[in-house]
Scaffold this motif. Structure first.
Motif: not given
Lengths: 401, 567
Positions: A401, A248, A395-396, A398-399, A244-245, A391-392, A237, A240-241
Motif C-alpha cells: 500500500s 505485530l 502484512l502483505d 500493507l507492504s 505493520a509494526f 497477521l500475514l 514510523e 503502512a510500515l
C-alpha cells in the motif's frame, strides 16, 4: 471433586437400608485467611457427603487448617503400617509466598487430593481418625492435635529428618548394608533400591518441569516487552510500515498472555503431579523405614526369647524357685514375639498389595499429567500459529500500500 | 537495505508458501558465522544468475552457522542423542534420529535466499532486468612481515586478507580477481570515501578494536575482523553510488600497495601548518590568509587547515552563543523534520533491538529447558524399563518415552526457530548502524553549512573594514595613498573570498542534494527491508509453531485415554 462409589472397596455397611451403593466423597474448598500477622494461617472448608452409617448425617462441613491434615497423616502413618499413606504438600518455607494466591490454590488442590485418596483406599477409609477429621468440631480437633504431640513421639516427618540428616545410617540399615538386622529378601532389596533411585530421577524431572514453567513466563514477558517496544516504533514510523509494526506488536502482546496462561496450566497440571509423585515416593521411604523397624523388633525379640529360653532351661535343671516367674516371662515374651512377627508379616503383605496399587495409580496419574502437558503445549502452539498466520495477509496488503 | 542488484552464489529457492513446509536447503560453506547477513529480503523469488551451488548442511554439525546462540555440548540434547551410531546402550537407542535427517535447515520464509553466512548477496526484489553484480568475499588471513618500517628488529607483523571480487561491472577490468589488503588499507578506503562522498549514507567500517585485539585470542580476533571486513565490503558493494566509485575499484582491484592517499597523521600536518601559522594568525597582509577556493570543497582537517578550523570554530560559537542570527540558516523545514524523525526512530529502534535480544534469549532458554526435560524423562524411561516388574510400569515407560522424544523434538524446533529469528531481527541492529551513517551524512551537511557561514562572516567583515577605510580616506584632502592601497588589497581578498564562498555554497547544495537522494533511497529500502523482516519473522514463528503443535497433538491423542473423565 469426584464422586466415586465404593462398591468393591471393602466397606461393610450391613445396616445400610438403602439400595444405594455406599459412598464417601470429600472436597476441600474455600481457603480463607484467618488471624493476623505472624499467627495468620489459611483455613479450608472440608465438605463430606456420605451415606455411610459410621458418619453422622449425609453431609458435614468442617473447618480445617494445614496442621489438622498433618495430624491425620501422622495418625494414619502410625496406625496403618505397611500402607503407603498419601503424601501431603510441603510446609511453605518461603514466607513471601505463604499467602500468594497461586500457592494457596496449589495447596488446596493437593489437600483435596490427599483426603480423597484416603477416602478411596479400602483400608484407610475405615479409619476412625479419618472420621474424626471429617466430622469433629474444632475444639475436639484441637484437643486431638495437642494430645498427639505427647503420645506419638516419632512422626513420619521425624523419620524424614533422619533420612535427610543422618541418611547414611538409616539407609544403610534400610538397604541392609549393616549386618545383623537385614531382611534377606532379594525382591524386597530390589524394590528398596528401585525406590531410592526413582526418587532421584523424579526429582530431576520435576526440577526441569518447574524450570519449564519459568521459561514460559519469561518468554511471555519478553514477548510483552517486545510488543510494546515495536508498537512505539510503529507510532514513530507512521504510514503502512508503522501500522505493520503496531499490528505485530499487538499480536505479540496477545501471545504473551497465552504464554502466561500456559505457564499456569503447566504448573498445576504437569509440574504439580510430578511433585506429587516425588512426595509419594518419599512417603514410601517412610513405610520402608517402618518395615525395617518392625523387622528389627522382631529380630530383637527373637534374640531375647532365645536367651530367655536358655535361661529357663538352666533354671529347670537347677530347679530354681524363680522358675515359675521365668516361665511366665517367657510365655509373655513368646506372645510378644508372635505379635512382632505378625506385625512384620502384615506390613510385608500390605506392602506387596500397595506396591501393585502404587504402580497402577502412578501410571494413571502420570498418564493424565502427560496428556495435560501435551494438550497444553499443542493448544499454545496452535494459538501462536493462528495469531501469526492471521497477521500475514494484513502484512502483505500493507507492504504494497 | 541496499543492493537490489546484488547476486551471487545461491541455493535454489523453493518458495515456502502458506502452510507448505518444503524443506529448503541452504548453502553453508563457512562454518563460522555470526549468523548475520546484510542482504535485503526478497519479495519475489527469482532464480538468480551466476553460479548456483548447493550444499547440504547437517544441522547437527558442531559449529552451527548461528553461532550467536551458544549452547554447550552437554546442554545440547541434539548433540548427545542424535547420532544413532553411538553406543547402543546409551540413550540414543531410545531416541529416533531427527525426522528430517536429510539434514537441512528449514526456513519458512522465502528469504532463505538470505544466506546464513552472508555468502553473497542475493536475489533481488527489484524486477529490473539489470543483471549487474558485484560480489566480494574476504578470506584466508595471513601473517606478513612489515619489512619497511621496522624500528624493531624482527619487524612488525600484520595480517592480510585475501579479497576476491566477482563482477560484470564495466569499469572493472575483468570478472574475477583478488588482492591482498590489510586492515589499515580499509581505514584508508573508508576515509577517502568519506571525503569524496560527503552527504551520502556511507556504511560504517569495522572498528579498530584496539582493546579487543589485545584481549581476545588471536585466532578469534582475526576471524571476527575477517567477518567484519566482509560485511563492510559487501555493504559498500550494495550501495548504488559507492559501488561505482574509483576508490572502491582501486581497493578491490589494484595489485600491490594501495594507491589511495593515506590519511596523513595529524601530527605531521600540524608540523607543516605550524610553520605557516604565525603569519596566518596575524597576517592581515597575507593574501593567502584567504581560504583557497579549492579547499572549501573538503572538510577542514588538521595541519594546514588549522586556521580554517579556528575560524569555523569561532563561527560556530558565534552561531551558538552570539545574538546575531547566522547569515545562512538551515531553512529546510522538511529536512529538520526528517532529522527529528530519524532521531525518534533511532531511539525506538534501539529499544526494540534490545527487546529483540531478550526475546531471542528467552526462546533459547525455552529450547534448552525442553531439551533437558526430555533428557530427564529419557533417563526415567530407561530406568523404569530396566526395573519393570509390573505391566503398569511398562505402560508408564512407554508414555514417558513418547513425552521425552516429543520434548527433545520441540527443543530442536525452538533452536531452529531461534536461529531464524536472529537472522530476521538482526535487521534491527543493522539499521542502527545505518542511522549512524545517516548522522555522518547530516554532519557533512552541517559542516558544509558552517563553512559557508564562516565565509559569509568573513565577507561581511572585509566589507565593513573596506567601508571604514573608504570613509576615513575620503576625509583626507588629496587622498590617502596608503589607505587606498590597503583598500585595494582588501578588495582583492574579498574577491577571492567571494569565489570561495560561491564554491562553498555549491558544495553545500551538492551535499544537500545527496542527502535528499539518499533519504529517498533509504526510505524505500527501509520499507522493503522492514516488511521483509516482519514477514520473515512472522512466517517462521507460525511455521515452527505449527510443527510443534503437530508433535504435541500426537502425544495428546496417544494419551487421551487418561483424560480426566470429570471436569
Amino acid at each position: 471433586m469426584q464422586q466415586r462409589s465404593l462398591n468393591g472397596g471393602g466397606l461393610q455397611s450391613p445396616r445400610s437400608p438403602s439400595s444405594q451403593p455406599p459412598f464417601l466423597s470429600v472436597s476441600v474448598t474455600d481457603p480463607a485467611k484467618m488471624g493476623n500477622g505472624v499467627q495468620a494461617y489459611i483455613s479450608y472448608k472440608v465438605i463430606t457427603k456420605t451415606n455411610l452409617p459410621e458418619y453422622q448425617g449425609s453431609e458435614k462441613i468442617v473447618i480445617r487448617r494445614y496442621t489438622d491434615f498433618v495430624w491425620l497423616r501422622d495418625r494414619l502413618f502410625e496406625k496403618y503400617k505397611g500402607i503407603f499413606i498419601p503424601p501431603l504438600p510441603e510446609k511453605s518455607t518461603v514466607e513471601k509466598f505463604r499467602f500468594s494466591a497461586e500457592f494457596i490454590e496449589m495447596r488446596r488442590q493437593a489437600l483435596d487430593t490427599f483426603v480423597n485418596r484416603i477416602a478411596l483406599h479400602h483400608e484407610l477409609q475405615q479409619s476412625e481418625d479419618l472420621r474424626t477429621f471429617l466430622q469433629a468440631d474444632e475444639q475436639t480437633m484441637e484437643r486431638a492435635r495437642s494430645q498427639d504431640t505427647g503420645i506419638f513421639k516419632k512422626k513420619p516427618s521425624d523419620l524424614m529428618q533422619i533420612f535427610w540428616g543422618v541418611q547414611s545410617k538409616v539407609t544403610d540399615v534400610v538397604l541392609g548394608k549393616e549386618k545383623p538386622v537385614e531382611e534377606s529378601n532379594p525382591e524386597y532389596e530390589k524394590f528398596k533400591k528401585y525406590i531410592f533411585e526413582l526418587e532421584d530421577h523424579l526429582a530431576e524431572a520435576q526440577k526441569h518441569a518447574y524450570r519449564l514453567v519459568k521459561r514460559h513466563r519469561e518468554l511471555g514477558q519478553s514477548l510483552a516487552d517486545f510488543g510494546k517496544a515495536i508498537k512505539l516504533l510503529g507510532a514513530c514510523e507512521g504510514d503502512a510500515l508503522g501500522t505493520a509494526f503496531s499490528e505485530l506488536g499487538a499480536k505479540s502482546e496477545i501471545l504473551s498472555i497465552k504464554l502466561q496462561r500456559e505457564a499456569q496450566n503447566l504448573l498445576m497440571n504437569f509440574e504439580e503431579p510430578l511433585k506429587d509423585y516425588v512426595r509419594a515416593v518419599q512417603s514410601i521411604k517412610g513405610t520402608i523405614a517402618e518395615r525395617a523397624n518392625a523387622f528389627r523388633q522382631q529380630c530383637e525379640l527373637a534374640e531375647t526369647i532365645k536367651l530367655k529360653e536358655i535361661d529357663l532351661n538352666k533354671m529347670r535343671i537347677i530347679r530354681s524357685e524363680k522358675m515359675l516367674d521365668a516361665e511366665h516371662e517367657y510365655e509373655e515374651l513368646k506372645a510378644d514375639g508372635q505379635e512382632a512377627t505378625r506385625r512384620f508379616e502384615t506390613i510385608g503383605r500390605l506392602m506387596n498389595e500397595e506396591i501393585v496399587r502404587f504402580q497402577d495409580q502412578k501410571t494413571q496419574d502420570m498418564g493424565r499429567a502427560f496428556h495435560e502437558f501435551a494438550k497444553g503445549q499443542a493448544r499454545l502452539a496452535n494459538a501462536i500459529a493462528d495469531a501469526w498466520r492471521t497477521l500475514l495477509p494484513k502484512l502483505d496488503s500493507l507492504s504494497v500500500s | 537495505m541496499m543492493g537490489f542488484e546484488n547476486q551471487g552464489f545461491e541455493e535454489a529457492q523453493l518458495h515456502a508458501s502458506h502452510g507448505e513446509m518444503e524443506s529448503l536447503v541452504l548453502d553453508d560453506d563457512d562454518n563460522n558465522n555470526s549468523g548475520n547477513d546484510n542482504n535485503p529480503s526478497s519479495r519475489s523469488n527469482g532464480i538468480t544468475n551466476g553460479d548456483v551451488s548447493q550444499h547440504y548442511n547437517h544441522p547437527l554439525s558442531s559449529s552451527l552457522p548461528f553461532a550467536e546462540i551458544l549452547t554447550t555440548d552437554d546442554d545440547d540434547p541434539l548433540l548427545s542423542s542424535s547420532s544413532p551410531h553411538q553406543n547402543p546402550n546409551s540413550f540414543n537407542s531410545l531416541l529416533e534420529p531427527p525426522s528430517y535427517a536429510d539434514a537441512s535447515f528449514r526456513s519458512f520464509d522465502g528469504d532463505h535466499g538470505k544466506q546464513i553466512n552472508g555468502h553473497g548477496a542475493v536475489s533481488t526484489s527489484s524486477p529490473t532486468a539489470d543483471s549487474v553484480y558485484l560480489k566480494v568475499s574476504v578470506t584466508d588471513p595471513q601473517k606478513e612481515q612489515d619489512l619497511n618500517n621496522s624500528l624493531v628488529p624482527g619487524g612488525n607483523t600484520f595480517v592480510t586478507y585475501l579479497i576476491t571480487t566477482w563482477t560484470n561491472l564495466p569499469e572493472f577490468n575483468g570478472t574475477e580477481f583478488s588482492v591482498r589488503r590489510r586492515f589499515r588499507d580499509v581505514v584508508t578506503l573508508s576515509d577517502r570515501l568519506s571525503d569524496s562522498y560527503r552527504g551520502y549514507f556511507i556504511p560504517l567500517r569495522p572498528d579498530k578494536s584496539v582493546v579487543e585485539s589485545q584481549v581476545m585470542q588471536k585466532q578469534e580476533f582475526v576471524e571476527q575482523r575477517r567477518m567484519g571486513l566482509e560485511k563492510y565490503l559487501r555493504k559498500l558493494a550494495a550501495h548504488p553510488v559507492i559501488r561505482r566509485s574509483e576508490e572502491l575499484r582501486v581497493f578491490l582491484q589494484v595489485q600491490g600497495k594501495l594507491p589511495l592517499m593515506k590519511t596523513t597523521d595529524v601530527a605531521s600536518r600540524m608540523l607543516d601548518g605550524a610553520v605557516k601559522l604565525p603569519k596566518q594568525l596575524f597576517g592581515e597582509s597575507v593574501v593567502s590568509a584567504a581560504v583557497d577556493p579549492n579547499d572549501v570543497s573538503h572538510p577542514a582537517k588538521g595541519g594546514r587547515d588549522l586556521l580554517r578550523i579556528f575560524k569555523e570554530l569561532r563561527q560556530s560559537v558565534a552561531n551558538d552563543w552570539g545574538g546575531a542570527k547566522p547569515p545562512v540558516v538551515e531553512e529546510d523545514k522538511e529536512f529538520l523534520d526528517k532529522k527529528k524523525k530519524m532521531q525518534d526512530f533511532e531511539q525506538e529502534l534501539s529499544n526494540v533491538s534490545q527487546q529483540a535480544e531478550s526475546l531471542v534469549k528467552a526462546q533459547q532458554d525455552m529450547g534448552e529447558t525442553l531439551g533437558q526435560l526430555g533428557l530427564a524423562f529419557v533417563k526415567l524411561t530407561k530406568f523404569e524399563m530396566e526395573e519393570a516388574i509390573f505391566n503398569s510400569q511398562k505402560v508408564r515407560a512407554a508414555d514417558m518415552k513418547n513425552v521425552a522424544t516429543s520434548a527433545v523434538k520441540a527443543s530442536r524446533l525452538y533452536r531452529e526457530l531461534n536461529a531464524q529469528t536472529v537472522r530476521h531481527l538482526d535487521k534491527l541492529h543493522e539499521y542502527l548502524g545505518v542511522i549512524l551513517a545517516v548522522n555522518n551524512a547530516y554532519s557533512d551537511r552541517s559542516n558544509a553549512l558552517l563553512t559557508v557561514q564562516t565565509l559569509l562572516s568573513e565577507l561581511a567583515n572585509l566589507n565593513s573594514r573596506i567601508e571604514k577605510l573608504e570613509a576615513a580616506a575620503s576625509k583626507i584632502f588629496g587622498g590617502d595613498r596608503s589607505r587606498v592601497r590597503k583598500i585595494e588589497e582588501l578588495k582583492e581578498t574579498m574577491r577571492v573570498t567571494d569565489e570561495a564562498k560561491n564554491c562553498a555554497v555549491r558544495e553545500y547544495e551538492r551535499i544537500k542534494e545527496n542527502n535528499m537522494n539518499e533519504l529517498e533511497r533509504l526510505d524505500k529500502e527501509r520499507h522493503d527491508d522492514f516488511f521483509g523482516m516482519l514477514k520473515g519473522f512472522v512466517v517462521n514463528q507460525a511455521g515452527y509453531a505449527e510443527k510443534m503443535a503437530s508433535v504435541w497433538e500426537s502425544v495428546a491423542n496417544e494419551t487421551s485415554g487418561y483424560a480426566a473423565k470429570n471436569s
